[in-house]
Design a protein around this motif. Sequence first.
Motif, short mmCIF file in Angstrom:
data_model
loop_
_atom_site.label_atom_id
_atom_site.label_comp_id
_atom_site.label_asym_id
_atom_site.label_seq_id
_atom_site.Cartn_x
_atom_site.Cartn_y
_atom_site.Cartn_z
N THR A 329 0.82 -1.21 0.00
CA THR A 329 0.00 0.00 0.00
C THR A 329 0.85 1.26 0.00
OG1 THR A 329 -0.17 0.00 2.42
CG2 THR A 329 -1.85 -1.19 1.19
N THR A 330 2.18 1.11 0.03
CA THR A 330 3.09 2.24 -0.09
C THR A 330 3.59 2.32 -1.53
OG1 THR A 330 5.02 0.90 0.50
CG2 THR A 330 3.80 1.98 2.31
N PRO A 331 4.06 3.48 -1.98
CA PRO A 331 4.51 3.60 -3.38
C PRO A 331 5.60 2.62 -3.75
CG PRO A 331 4.21 5.77 -2.41
CD PRO A 331 4.03 4.80 -1.29
N VAL A 332 6.63 2.51 -2.89
CA VAL A 332 7.72 1.60 -3.24
C VAL A 332 7.27 0.15 -3.14
CG1 VAL A 332 8.62 1.61 -0.86
CG2 VAL A 332 10.13 1.01 -2.78
N GLY A 333 6.44 -0.16 -2.16
CA GLY A 333 5.96 -1.54 -2.02
C GLY A 333 5.10 -1.96 -3.19
N TYR A 334 4.24 -1.07 -3.64
CA TYR A 334 3.39 -1.40 -4.79
C TYR A 334 4.26 -1.60 -6.03
CZ TYR A 334 -0.24 -1.22 -8.33
OH TYR A 334 -1.06 -1.54 -9.38
N ALA A 335 5.24 -0.72 -6.25
CA ALA A 335 6.07 -0.81 -7.44
C ALA A 335 6.88 -2.11 -7.45
CB ALA A 335 7.01 0.39 -7.51
N LEU A 336 7.42 -2.51 -6.29
CA LEU A 336 8.23 -3.72 -6.24
C LEU A 336 7.38 -4.97 -6.46
CD1 LEU A 336 10.59 -2.83 -3.25
CD2 LEU A 336 11.19 -2.92 -5.68
N ARG A 337 6.22 -5.02 -5.79
CA ARG A 337 5.37 -6.20 -5.99
C ARG A 337 4.88 -6.28 -7.43
NH1 ARG A 337 -0.36 -6.92 -3.05
NH2 ARG A 337 -0.87 -5.32 -4.60
N SER A 338 4.52 -5.14 -8.02
CA SER A 338 4.07 -5.12 -9.40
C SER A 338 5.17 -5.63 -10.34
CB SER A 338 3.63 -3.71 -9.80
OG SER A 338 3.23 -3.66 -11.15
N GLY A 339 6.41 -5.20 -10.08
CA GLY A 339 7.52 -5.65 -10.92
C GLY A 339 7.76 -7.14 -10.81
N ILE A 340 7.66 -7.68 -9.61
CA ILE A 340 7.85 -9.12 -9.41
C ILE A 340 6.72 -9.91 -10.07
CG2 ILE A 340 7.90 -10.94 -7.67
CD1 ILE A 340 9.41 -8.99 -5.85
N LEU A 341 5.49 -9.43 -9.91
CA LEU A 341 4.35 -10.12 -10.51
C LEU A 341 4.44 -10.12 -12.03
CD1 LEU A 341 1.40 -8.91 -8.25
CD2 LEU A 341 2.52 -11.14 -8.24
N ASP A 342 4.92 -9.02 -12.60
CA ASP A 342 5.08 -8.97 -14.06
C ASP A 342 6.11 -10.00 -14.53
OD1 ASP A 342 3.21 -7.02 -14.59
OD2 ASP A 342 4.62 -5.36 -14.38
N LEU A 343 7.19 -10.13 -13.79
CA LEU A 343 8.20 -11.13 -14.15
C LEU A 343 7.62 -12.54 -14.09
CD1 LEU A 343 11.66 -10.22 -12.54
CD2 LEU A 343 11.21 -10.94 -14.86
N ILE A 344 6.88 -12.83 -13.03
CA ILE A 344 6.28 -14.16 -12.88
C ILE A 344 5.29 -14.43 -14.01
CG2 ILE A 344 4.79 -15.55 -11.39
CD1 ILE A 344 6.07 -14.18 -8.98
N ASP A 345 4.56 -13.42 -14.40
CA ASP A 345 3.55 -13.59 -15.45
C ASP A 345 4.20 -13.76 -16.83
OD1 ASP A 345 0.95 -13.62 -16.60
OD2 ASP A 345 1.20 -11.53 -17.15
#
Length: 880
Positions: A329-345
């Motif tokens: 729910t923080t800017p950096v947390g959202y960006a990091l999780r989004s980046g990891i999820l994109d890699l997994i996808d």
Amino acid sequence: MSYGHRRKQYRGADEYDNDRRREVYDTPEQKLRKSIINLGEVDPVQELPRLAKQIREQVPLSVPAISEGFRIGVTEQPFKIPFYAALLRLLYDPDPDTPDQSSSTDASPLGRQILEDYWKGFQAFLDKLAWREIRLCIHFFAHLTVAKLISPDSMFEVLKAFTAVLEEFGASHGRAMKAAQCAAEGLMMSGSAIKQDPATDVSQIIDAISSYIDSVTVSKTLVQPIVRLYGESPLVEHADELLDSALAALKVLNESDFAQTADNIPQPYADFPALPDEPFDLPSILVPPEVIELDGLTTDTGEDAQVKKEEWPQYFVRLFDADITPDPTTPVGYALRSGILDLIDIFEVNRKECARLLLEFPKWQLPGTFKPRPGAPPQEPLPGKDWQLESTIIEAALGSVFLLPESAHKPVYYIALITELCKLSPTTVGPAVGKSIRKLYSFLADGLDVEVAHRFADWFSVHMSNFGFQWVWREWVPDISLSIGHPKRAFMRRAIEFEIRLSYYDRILKTLPEPMQAADAYVMPEEGPGPDYEYDDPAKPYYEAAQSVLNLMRGRTKAEDVVSHLDSLKNTLSETADGDVNVNAVLRSIAVQSLLNIGSRSFSHFLNAIERYLPLLRNLASGSIASNTGGSNVEARMDILDAVSSFWKRSKNMVVIVFDKLMQYQIVDPTDVVAWTFTHGGVHPAAGEKTTFNAFQWDVLKGALDKANGRVMIARRKVTALRKEEDDNAARVKASDSATASMEVDAEAKPAVMPAAESPALSTALKAFTTLTREQKAALSRTLDGFVSYLAAEDRLSSLAGDVITEKAWQNRANWDQPEWNTWETWCWYRHFSRTYSPYLRNYVNTLADAALTKVSSSSADPAADLFRKTWNIATGQEV
């Protein structure tokens, strides 16, 4: 010997020459494209000037090839997007090796030419509604906006075009969610530049996303991984919804005028000097509507029977505290999780490459974001960061596995990915996996959804099988004292059952501590998996009759002869049996169990036996042992299913498999299996007690419903294909007649040609579709009726089904016994049924509501009836 050696050498040389002749060489454009895609293999910052020079030196210069390299890199390697933005910025600068460029025929900088061509590719993604590629291109444009290559006002208008989707009438949640992601993430990355422009107002985008999130609050209650059955808006603990997280991060950034963006996202272009040229204005866009194919087949709602997968809000389970993994729910947390999820996808096609890139993820982030790996040079941690990479990756991967109602990819992919991560770095990933298992196990008592717990047991067992089944079971020994129906005990039984399927009974038994091996612990089954032929003991009744049938089948006697033998046995047993014995049921049990015994050696033996004795099975299902009239008898089909369940009672997965084959060969209908599930399927391992609804029953129920739905889908496609074929033929005939008429100068006016009647093939397909649709509706109706009878029928109102769903009861769950936990589990399976089969329920909302929900008193204020109706209304898109 020497001759043989020379011969071997000669063959090797010949093969080498052939390989060289077959070798394919890359063109200069292909080499350049590969260089762009491979940016950053060592150090991206140092490679940027060299790569920019290589691009300029290409002869002849091919802007489309360069642009294609950028498109591939951006959409398939999103972690490199900031560096691709920096590379494009360098290509805006004049070529240092060409001092005088004023006489160039093309005054436009190379970087601008590439960006213009890149936009064409983005427009193609937009036309196809390739949402992942669209979103990653928006990321690229956002970085270019901060780099002052794109005008902020044009970027703002592009983002507003995506928020316009949120206001479309009837837009699906999946479409709106993807559009909101594009707008939110684009604003997170470019907000610092957009907000400085007085002509823009970022609050318009934030308010549009916020309004949409408020409109879908009710539907979130069905997909929360931590279940709360009470209250209108239950508090969600240990989970974060995707759009809620994006909105929270946006609001934090907006309060600081997006000053935190540079502290969270790499911006390697930040120190580049400003360009004298005007920035590029992104053209206006309009997000295309969804393509809905209508097939003209209607349901009881009068709408087209096209079933579209329902998409729900996405909740990701949180396993660790904010000091271990970043808060999404923080800017950096959202960006990091989004980046990891994109890699997994993106790298679903190559789990090994995905695991390698995930462990290299810190390379593309700001130094100090994650703790350095063992042996790596120490880094100065960034304030408020210094998170554990492996825990962050495992949390994101498991969050994807446990999405409800289903994950984006098959769970086996995520399981295999975690295994690869453990193999690459066992000393760091292993502890993260262990902590995740313990955390999820603790959630079981706090309301972890039954489907999530089901997938958790599946992942746990497969992961243990990959690493020698080594788990410290003694940590969970105290939980044996909990109620037999407690979710923790149910998890242990389920996980052990899965482990035995993947190994051997005795091996798994040795991995457990002694208290868990005891029979009264109900962790291990009393016997290993395998068939249980009821008539194998001479001391049991009907042994001689069963052996005679079994010997006939072993000798591959014709099905007709076996039917005749059963007919003679029927007369014999009828004379000697007691008056309360159902001879037909006994003979069905003997025949089915004997057939399964013949096929129990392997799956191929089972299929051969089934196919050989299909006439026998159809005769048994007709309700008369000797009659071959092809009739139908519900009691007979229930007896067949009971015989299968009895034979494979120690191997529940085989029950599901055999039921599936019986439905495939149309020995039983999906509705029969659904009815059996609610009336015969729920037997608890403890003293054979009857339960309400459990995980095994769900597996059986899901197989039946999927079979019914799959048949309708296949029939619909066949009808659609036949109609298209007829329309094409009619169009060709009409065109031929028109051409002939135009050639007749004195042709008289002819009457219009009446449409031809439906072809026999189409008529047959339509009849089949009607029949299968009726069967599908019956299966769904019977399922709903079963849950009504368990949870919300009038004779159960104000009973246990209603008592366990109150807040007071939930707070007192430490004192629950088996009945309370079983009822709670049944409620959760009903929720999962509703959200999983929501598209089909919506097609028959009127009929199903009349058939089942009328049994729930509309005037009653009982909480069970209210919750049942509320869940139904949410799943079918009605007002709550």
